[in-house]
Motif scaffolding. Sequence first.
Motif, PDB file in Angstrom:
ATOM      1  N   ILE A   1     -67.614  70.422 -31.945  1.00 46.53           N
ATOM      2  CA  ILE A   1     -67.307  68.882 -32.140  1.00 46.53           C
ATOM      3  C   ILE A   1     -66.946  68.104 -31.027  1.00 46.53           C
ATOM      4  CG2 ILE A   1     -65.661  67.176 -33.293  1.00 46.53           C
ATOM      5  CD1 ILE A   1     -65.475  69.117 -35.607  1.00 46.53           C
ATOM      6  N   LYS A   2     -66.295  68.783 -29.986  1.00 48.72           N
ATOM      7  CA  LYS A   2     -65.834  67.959 -28.815  1.00 48.72           C
ATOM      8  C   LYS A   2     -67.144  67.949 -27.696  1.00 48.72           C
ATOM      9  CE  LYS A   2     -61.173  69.082 -28.917  1.00 48.72           C
ATOM     10  NZ  LYS A   2     -60.484  67.644 -29.036  1.00 48.72           N
TER      11      LYS A   2
ATOM     12  N   THR B   1     -69.793  65.506 -28.400  1.00 44.66           N
ATOM     13  CA  THR B   1     -69.277  63.853 -28.005  1.00 44.66           C
ATOM     14  C   THR B   1     -69.814  63.853 -26.657  1.00 44.66           C
ATOM     15  OG1 THR B   1     -67.408  64.140 -29.684  1.00 44.66           O
ATOM     16  CG2 THR B   1     -67.120  62.525 -27.821  1.00 44.66           C
ATOM     17  N   ASP B   2     -69.370  64.788 -25.920  1.00 37.24           N
ATOM     18  CA  ASP B   2     -69.686  64.823 -24.470  1.00 37.24           C
ATOM     19  C   ASP B   2     -71.268  64.756 -24.087  1.00 37.24           C
ATOM     20  OD1 ASP B   2     -66.831  65.998 -24.506  1.00 37.24           O
ATOM     21  OD2 ASP B   2     -67.175  65.031 -22.334  1.00 37.24           O
TER      22      ASP B   2
ATOM     23  N   ASN C   1     -65.924  69.051 -18.615  1.00 41.31           N
ATOM     24  CA  ASN C   1     -65.358  69.139 -19.878  1.00 41.31           C
ATOM     25  C   ASN C   1     -65.891  69.916 -20.877  1.00 41.31           C
ATOM     26  OD1 ASN C   1     -63.882  66.520 -19.309  1.00 41.31           O
ATOM     27  ND2 ASN C   1     -65.287  65.230 -20.493  1.00 41.31           N
TER      28      ASN C   1
ATOM     29  N   TYR D   1     -63.954  73.214 -22.600  1.00 43.63           N
ATOM     30  CA  TYR D   1     -64.180  73.540 -24.102  1.00 43.63           C
ATOM     31  C   TYR D   1     -64.580  75.087 -24.225  1.00 43.63           C
ATOM     32  CZ  TYR D   1     -64.514  68.494 -24.559  1.00 43.63           C
ATOM     33  OH  TYR D   1     -64.268  67.126 -24.387  1.00 43.63           O
TER      34      TYR D   1
ATOM     35  N   ARG E   1     -69.866  60.332 -13.717  1.00 44.98           N
ATOM     36  CA  ARG E   1     -69.332  60.499 -14.994  1.00 44.98           C
ATOM     37  C   ARG E   1     -69.948  61.739 -15.739  1.00 44.98           C
ATOM     38  NH1 ARG E   1     -69.901  54.980 -17.909  1.00 44.98           N
ATOM     39  NH2 ARG E   1     -69.120  56.393 -19.719  1.00 44.98           N
TER      40      ARG E   1
ATOM     41  N   ASN F   1     -78.677  60.799 -30.501  1.00 45.11           N
ATOM     42  CA  ASN F   1     -77.738  60.365 -31.525  1.00 45.11           C
ATOM     43  C   ASN F   1     -77.888  60.860 -32.675  1.00 45.11           C
ATOM     44  OD1 ASN F   1     -76.992  58.625 -29.392  1.00 45.11           O
ATOM     45  ND2 ASN F   1     -78.077  56.838 -29.947  1.00 45.11           N
TER      46      ASN F   1
ATOM     47  N   GLU G   1     -76.199  64.262 -32.607  1.00 45.50           N
ATOM     48  CA  GLU G   1     -74.956  64.094 -32.669  1.00 45.50           C
ATOM     49  C   GLU G   1     -74.385  64.133 -34.058  1.00 45.50           C
ATOM     50  OE1 GLU G   1     -73.026  60.744 -31.348  1.00 45.50           O
ATOM     51  OE2 GLU G   1     -71.046  61.875 -30.825  1.00 45.50           O
TER      52      GLU G   1
ATOM     53  N   GLU H   1     -73.465  63.548 -26.008  1.00 39.10           N
ATOM     54  CA  GLU H   1     -74.003  62.268 -26.392  1.00 39.10           C
ATOM     55  C   GLU H   1     -73.654  61.336 -25.378  1.00 39.10           C
ATOM     56  OE1 GLU H   1     -73.986  58.115 -27.998  1.00 39.10           O
ATOM     57  OE2 GLU H   1     -72.052  59.305 -27.649  1.00 39.10           O
ATOM     58  N   ARG H   2     -72.499  61.277 -24.770  1.00 40.96           N
ATOM     59  CA  ARG H   2     -72.082  60.267 -23.687  1.00 40.96           C
ATOM     60  C   ARG H   2     -72.988  60.513 -22.418  1.00 40.96           C
ATOM     61  NH1 ARG H   2     -65.832  59.415 -25.704  1.00 40.96           N
ATOM     62  NH2 ARG H   2     -66.703  58.580 -27.512  1.00 40.96           N
TER      63      ARG H   2
ATOM     64  N   HIS I   1     -68.292  65.072 -17.626  1.00 39.72           N
ATOM     65  CA  HIS I   1     -68.496  65.448 -18.875  1.00 39.72           C
ATOM     66  C   HIS I   1     -69.096  67.142 -18.900  1.00 39.72           C
ATOM     67  CE1 HIS I   1     -68.088  61.857 -21.068  1.00 39.72           C
ATOM     68  NE2 HIS I   1     -68.860  61.108 -20.183  1.00 39.72           N
TER      69      HIS I   1
END
Lengths: 242, 242
Positions: A93-94, A97-98, A210, A214, A203, A62, A65, A100-101, A207
């Motif tokens: 930036i994108k 986020t992935d 994703n 990017y 999931r 975290n 991020e 961190e998830r 990510h």
Amino acid sequence: MESKHIGGHYLQSYDTELEEVFNHMLAMGELVEAQLRNALSAFITSDLACARDVADNDRRVNTAEVLIDERCTEILARRQPTAGDLRLVVAVIKTITDLERIGDLAESIARMVIRNADSERPRRQLLRELETMGQRVANMLHEALDAFARSDVDKALEIVRQDVDIDNDYEALTRQNMTYMMEDPRSISFMLDISQVARALERAGDHACNLSEYLIYLVKGRDVRHIDIDQVAAIVHDQRDE
Amino acid sequence: MESKHIGGHYLQSYDTELEEVFNHMLAMGELVEAQLRNALSAFITSDLACARDVADNDRRVNTAEVLIDERCTEILARRQPTAGDLRLVVAVIKTITDLERIGDLAESIARMVIRNADSERPRRQLLRELETMGQRVANMLHEALDAFARSDVDKALEIVRQDVDIDNDYEALTRQNMTYMMEDPRSISFMLDISQVARALERAGDHACNLSEYLIYLVKGRDVRHIDIDQVAAIVHDQRDE
């Protein structure tokens, strides 16, 4: 304009700040990959100490991020990047986020191990399949990060293709899981945990996929989300031949 | 510098492009909220036609995400915004990612309804609880969007607090669900569907919570992710008194 090789050829101007933020993103990715592998291993072997480490380390994910995000916004504000440099900042930036998830998913698996420390865990064939699925997903994430480091869009395309296999793994595991539950209702609680881990892995695979999209955006300048895999392949290949 | 009221007071310069992108984000939010409500209703009432509409409409959500993202990158490249304007663009980029994921969750519920069109669906008390949980989440999303439209950080803080209730709803429903499965193994398949919808709703709640955090970032200039709710409250309240 001088070309800068941050693991590739897409930056249009030399910029240490961009290089720094990109490298921080890769380091965050390594940390997240380790978190995912450790969470899975803690679940498979009921390793409480390992699960606690994963849960504790989520704070590091975290923090990474938030820091990288701050640096990106600063770069946008002070350096006002354009073209490839701008795409790099947006992609970072994108991506974080992935990442961190995925970190959150690893943490949720670890917390499940901690919560169920006292329950008896039956040994089943299904755990082996979950382990195989988990390794595939962790490898997919590893390769997605590696593709980023080398700006390898062919590899990125391969990862986008692999996501279908992970989805199939998940479907197969879910079906088999349901059969076990019906045969032995006492196993329901444990089987639901396996389902939840499998869902988290599925999931995490999304990510990782994703991330690869990017990268294609970064290198090719085209947004390939929500389009057919053949169209993605055309973008990756045609433009390379230009 | 002239202050511009896009649903609030945080923009430092007049800018129709920023206003446009902000309004598109709100419109995308409305679409996603409708998708979530319709998917839930399709599941509760086994309404196949409604489920098909939701599945079809997901394309509109995806298109909105890609278009708004493009507009944001253009604004970053051409207008090189700073301070509040830059935070607005960054908040929009992040918000639409979360909205798109809520859209995906709605689509996955709708596809489950389509896939199971021929199965018999027992009527159970549990469906009522799922409906209540779903309405809470949809209302939370509605309020998060409304808070954005009015730059109401107090409301945003309230939504961040509400997320705990949704998590509790989810835990309670999962426990109850497991009891039903053990009592009646024939219900397992249907109960797993309910679990999956509940999980999707819980995640949609997380995304609505993320939206509220982005709004606090936008208005207060502070990243409030990953910190204690009391610290978030302090940021929302203290800075307002400055």
